[in-house]
Design an enzyme around this catalytic site. Structure first.
Site, PDB file in Angstrom:
ATOM      1  N   LYS A  47       6.398  10.551  -7.562  1.00  0.00           N
ATOM      2  CA  LYS A  47       6.946   9.328  -8.163  1.00  0.00           C
ATOM      3  C   LYS A  47       7.509   8.407  -7.082  1.00  0.00           C
ATOM      4  CE  LYS A  47      10.467   8.069 -11.653  1.00  0.00           C
ATOM      5  NZ  LYS A  47      11.442   8.665 -12.609  1.00  0.00           N
ATOM      6  N   SER A  57      11.036   7.309 -17.100  1.00  0.00           N
ATOM      7  CA  SER A  57      10.565   6.439 -16.036  1.00  0.00           C
ATOM      8  C   SER A  57       9.468   7.045 -15.172  1.00  0.00           C
ATOM      9  CB  SER A  57      11.746   6.049 -15.144  1.00  0.00           C
ATOM     10  OG  SER A  57      12.330   7.192 -14.541  1.00  0.00           O
ATOM     11  N   SER A 107      13.634  11.166 -18.045  1.00  0.00           N
ATOM     12  CA  SER A 107      12.483  10.560 -17.388  1.00  0.00           C
ATOM     13  C   SER A 107      11.330  11.493 -17.076  1.00  0.00           C
ATOM     14  CB  SER A 107      12.932   9.869 -16.089  1.00  0.00           C
ATOM     15  OG  SER A 107      13.763   8.777 -16.383  1.00  0.00           O
TER      16      SER A 107
END
Length: 519
Positions: free
Chosen positions: A158, A227, A251
């Site tokens: 990420k 996220s 997330s």
């Protein structure tokens, strides 16, 4: 070197003169109202800057009733989750034996990237450099040197997590670190032989649960969740066998649920969080997204370092006490509730004792959502003020959250931390004797992209409390809607009990995939 990017974000940076009362600012105002209505201990408890372990006493029930519910005649039966292909451990063995190669796996990942550029998952990849790294790993394996259990396994990271040699932009036009030093988690993955294929998309600064610039691999008109949205898309579409993401409020679990993959949030502090763009230093977690529970557990074992996940035991679930908070199920969409009911029935057939759980209640979730929002946004605003972030250039939702957070009084932040301690004490008392909880990961399936802004708190509602309190939580697929959108079930246990979650999740995954979950 080449950078790839997906479709342009739906939302654009705000313009001067826009009204101040947006959804983001209203959410923080509402959270402050919830906080100020709570009773504060006298004398107050100190804020828990380190989450304490939850010790579950042996269960001694007093004729507690079993959980029984009845699906309505018209409710659709959830589709069992199915996993195709070999597991991560099998692939690693094949690489070591020479029956497959890291280079071949990488080429498969690059092909998957090319097929799915419209989903917006990838934000950085350097094919030539990654091919050289793959060839080096293959040469080592051919020479008898295997670095560790992930040798040759391609995975993604990420874009709020630093990877040496790759830029970090955190999904924002306001931030760029071109060659940042990587932290402990990525270093452990590399030491175990993993090949970091590239960086994947995040909601800007991880401040949201939608990743609006991305599209759901099951329906491009729907959001992927966030996220860690890019991580979930990458795993679901075959861009690597796993992905490293973050979880501060939900997330890892939300995008995993919406994209039909597995997200595993460890106990707070289990995986070091140095080497990231922080969101909330008292809530940030690092963990994996993968295709299966076993794959996620294998990656988490590496991430946990010398401590590991604890001793492995058999997969016999007989005697485990499973709690189902009725209030949370009642708030879910009917198709989501039906899928989770099916999970509860499956666990009962596997030998678990399934009971109504008194907590967390709907009120507990409301409090956790308010506290989590105030604490995480206060800490995020503190970081970005020190960083000098030009928040006026951020996406409107992120900009408005940071603006509002800058005005949260210090006394409210401290009260939120004190109430966090009180909530933890209530939950520990309410769950005494329960081995794990089962809830929907999200109360709804993936919303449409043109309607995502209204889901700031809805998608994360069932997940925030476990990031706030530090408990490990695992989301795995348990069915799908009539439209083919995945449904996720969340398993939660006391801190330090990741191994239990992995064992239960693996048994449940197997039952769902073979159809033995059906009565």
């Amino acid at each position: 070197m080449s950078d790839t990017s997906g479709p342009a974000p739906l939302a654009q940076p705000g313009q001067p003169g826009e009204p101040d009362r947006t959804l983001a600012t209203r959410s923080i105002d509402d959270a402050l109202g919830t906080l100020r209505a709570l009773v504060v201990d006298d004398p107050p408890a100190p804020p828990p800057l380190v989450v304490s372990s939850l010790h579950l006493a042996p269960y001694r029930p007093a004729a507690a009733p079993a959980l029984t519910r009845h699906r309505s005649a018209g409710a659709p039966r959830p589709v069992p989750a199915r996993v195709d292909g070999e597991g991560l451990a099998d692939v690693a063995i094949a690489i070591a034996k020479g029956s497959t190669s890291c280079r071949q796996l990488l080429e498969d990942a690059l092909e998957a990237m090319a097929r799915t550029t419209d989903l917006g998952a990838m934000v950085h990849v350097d094919p030539d450099d990654i091919r050289r790294q793959a060839d080096r790993l293959d040469a080592e394996a051919a020479g008898g040197r295997v670095r560790g259990p992930l040798h040759g396994i391609p995975l993604t990271v990420k874009d709020v997590i630093h990877v040496q040699g790759m830029p970090t932009r955190a999904g924002s036009v306001t931030y760029e670190a071109l060659d940042p030093p990587e932290g402990t988690a990525v270093a452990r993955l590399r030491a175990a032989g993993a090949l970091v294929v590239g960086k994947v998309a995040t909601h800007e600064f991880a401040l949201g649960v939608t990743t609006p610039q991305c599209r759901n691999p099951h329906d491009p008109s729907a959001i992927a969740g966030g996220s860690s949205g890019g991580s979930a898309i990458a795993v679901a579409t075959g861009v690597g066998l796993a992905s490293l993401g973050t979880d501060t409020r939900a997330s890892l679990r939300v995008p995993s649920a919406l994209c039909g993959v597995v997200g595993f949030k460890p106990t707070f502090g289990r995986v070091p969080v140095d080497g990231i763009v922080p969101l909330s230093w008292t809530m940030d977690h690092l963990g994996p997204i993968a295709r299966t529970v076993a794959d996620a557990a294998a990656v988490l074992e590496v991430l946990a370092g010398p401590a590991g996940l604890g001793p492995a035991a058999g997969q016999d679930l007989a005697g485990l006490v499973v709690g189902a908070p009725v209030a949370i199920l009642e708030e879910a969409d009917p198709i989501v509730a039906a899928a989770v009911e099916n999970v509860l029935g499956t666990l009962s057939r596997l030998g678990c004792r399934v009971l109504d759980a008194p907590c967390p209640s709907a009120a507990d979730l409301d409090v956790a959502n308010a506290l989590g929002l105030l604490i995480s946004r206060s800490e995020a605003a503190t970081f970005h003020r020190a960083q000098g972030t030009d928040i006026e250039r951020c996406l409107p939702e992120v900009r408005d959250q940071l603006r509002a957070a800058l005005d949260i009084p210090a006394v409210d932040y401290l009260d939120a931390q004190r109430q966090r301690a009180a909530l933890g004490a209530r939950v520990r008392a309410g769950l005494a004797g329960i081995d794990l909880l089962v809830t929907p990961t999200t109360p709804v399936t993936a919303p449409r992209r043109d309607d995502y802004e209204g889901f700031l708190l809805v998608l994360s509602r069932n997940a925030i409390i476990w990031s706030l309190l530090g408990n490990p939580a695992l989301s795995l697929p348990c069915g799908s809607s009539a439209a083919g959108l995945p449904i996720g079930v969340q398993l939660t246990a006391g801190p330090g009990r990741e191994r239990l979650l992995a064992q239960v999740g693996t048994a449940l995954e197997s039952a769902l995939s073979t159809g033995t979950s059906q009565p």
